[in-house]
Design an enzyme around this catalytic site. Structure first.
Site, PDB file in Angstrom:
ATOM      1  N   ASP A  85       0.858  -1.194   0.000  1.00 33.97           N
ATOM      2  CA  ASP A  85       0.000   0.000   0.000  1.00 33.97           C
ATOM      3  C   ASP A  85       0.893   1.244   0.000  1.00 33.97           C
ATOM      4  O   ASP A  85       1.750   1.399   0.874  1.00 33.97           O
ATOM      5  CB  ASP A  85      -0.894  -0.050   1.262  1.00 33.97           C
ATOM      6  CG  ASP A  85      -1.805   1.162   1.392  1.00 33.97           C
ATOM      7  OD1 ASP A  85      -1.851   1.996   0.466  1.00 33.97           O
ATOM      8  OD2 ASP A  85      -2.466   1.282   2.439  1.00 33.97           O
TER       9      ASP A  85
ATOM     10  N   GLU B  96      -3.096   0.037  -3.927  1.00 28.95           N
ATOM     11  CA  GLU B  96      -2.928  -1.208  -3.158  1.00 28.95           C
ATOM     12  C   GLU B  96      -2.942  -2.421  -4.056  1.00 28.95           C
ATOM     13  O   GLU B  96      -3.709  -2.468  -5.019  1.00 28.95           O
ATOM     14  CB  GLU B  96      -4.132  -1.382  -2.218  1.00 28.95           C
ATOM     15  CG  GLU B  96      -3.985  -0.760  -0.886  1.00 28.95           C
ATOM     16  CD  GLU B  96      -5.248  -0.980  -0.060  1.00 28.95           C
ATOM     17  OE1 GLU B  96      -5.686  -2.132   0.066  1.00 28.95           O
ATOM     18  OE2 GLU B  96      -5.778   0.023   0.432  1.00 28.95           O
TER      19      GLU B  96
END
Ligand code: TTP
Ligand code: MG
Length: 367
Positions: free
Chosen positions: A4, A105
């Site tokens: 992320d 992500e």
């Protein structure tokens, strides 16, 4: 692994203007109604120290940052999407199976690459972070676990620029003290209902009688909550081919309802996506349009072909047809326009087809 990016949109703004790094920075989605109406998209970590968060009204963020030399910038999705593609390309390279789950992500199944060894996975995480830093000058946080559920929660533990590894024997003690809202599917309402049952942490949930959970939430959800609380999850990392869709979006110089003006704006977007599709040797079946209106509402329309194609002219015709139809359904003016192409198949394209494509393309590049 769940990877992320840290404070993604704000980090990208710092990337093209490094002087912003020393100041609280807030990236905003302005609604345009009044000067400060709209919401915070994200903020750098300096601004977060003052309590600024995603989703907060802009005026509130301004109040929190008063007299702190803060910078407020509007979102620039074109730039973020362009960078997102570069970022994902780096991540994808390191995964056995790869699944992008948001703009910043992705899940990477690295089981085979590491022969299932967590120490090797940790080393791989450092390698990925280093490459991201050297090539794109960006940082990310990585969570590593025996499955997607644990990896996702682990990625949130050390941010920014962190790596958190949770090996199978540590799963229960890792999850146990965390709030139930860390679990996917536990929103505000579910959390409140759980609190009424005396369930505050994931550990409380794990100890709660599964039959009572089923009686409260139904069989599917009750069983899911029970398993999730124990860190049990066997969802595979879903490889979605090279890409599930490609999209490009661009802001018009002025809001308009004129089809020719809109078409002029989407023509280079079509050309650009078409270049990518040809480079990746893909055929598409679905072509869609995106219209963001003057009130910031977003609309999409799409058309699916009977057989896969890589024909640019066909793409142009459908995009024009879809915008034409869409404009008849609304009285509003269009502010941003985009296209999305999806439903890909990978097929070796015959030489003849390829040559005729190149000719067609050169016709259009002069449009
Ligand atoms: P996140 O990964 O949730 O947040 P982030 O990358 O900004 O910060 P963190 O370091 O905590 O990961 O979201 C990715 C991007 O999505 C974010 O940079 C901006 C956008 N976004 C919004 O526009 N609105 C929102 O409410 C959220 C949560 C994100
Ligand atoms: Mg992020």
């Amino acid at each position: 692994m769940l990877v992320d990016l840290d404070y993604f949109f704000a980090q990208l703004e710092e990337l093209r203007n490094p002087s912003l790094k020393k100041r609280p920075l807030v990236v905003c989605v302005y609604s345009g109604r009044t000067e400060d109406s709209g919401a915070v998209s994200t903020a750098n970590y300096l601004a977060r120290e003052f309590g600024v968060k995603s989703g907060m009204p802009i005026f509130r963020a301004k109040k929190k940052l008063e007299n702190n030399d803060a910078v407020f910038l509007p979102v620039d999705y074109d730039f973020y999407e362009e960078m997102c593609e570069k970022v994902m390309k780096i991540f994808r390279k390191h995964a056995g199976r790869f699944e992008q789950v948001g703009i910043d992500e992705a899940y990477l199944d690295v089981t085979d690459k590491t022969s299932g060894r967590f120490e090797d996975a940790r080393a791989l995480a450092s390698e990925i972070k280093k490459e991201l830093k050297v090539v794109l000058r960006l940082t990310c946080s990585i969570g590593i676990g025996p499955n997607k559920l644990v990896a996702k929660i682990a990625a949130d533990i050390q941010k920014p620029d962190g790596v958190t590894v949770v090996e199978p024997p540590q799963v229960e003690s890792f999850l146990s003290p965390l709030s139930t809202e860390k679990l996917i599917g536990v929103g505000v309402k579910t959390r409140e209902k759980m609190q009424a049952l005396g369930i505050h942490t994931i550990g409380d949930l794990a100890k709660f009688d599964v039959q009572k959970l089923i009686a409260t939430y139904g069989k599917t959800l009750g069983t899911y909550f029970h398993n999730a609380s124990l860190g049990i999850d066997d969802e595979p990392v879903e490889e979605r081919g090279e890409a599930e869709s490609f999209s490009r979006i661009s802001t018009l110089k002025q809001n308009t309802r004129d089809l020719n003006t809109i078409f002029e704006r989407v023509t280079p977007l079509c050309n650009n996506i078409h270049d990518t599709i040809m480079k990746e040797k893909l055929l598409f079946r679905t072509i869609g349009i995106i219209a963001v209106m003057d009130d910031l509402s977003t609309h999409t329309r799409s058309k699916t072909l009977e057989s896969p194609s890589n024909n640019l002219e066909l793409m142009f015709n459908i995009v024009r047809e879809l915008f034409g139809k869409f404009l008849k359904e609304t009285d509003r003016e269009v502010r941003r326009v985009g296209i999305r192409v999806s439903n890909f198949t990978k097929e070796e394209i015959g030489q003849k087809q390829l040559t005729s494509f190149i000719e067609r393309k050169s016709d259009f590049s002069t449009v």
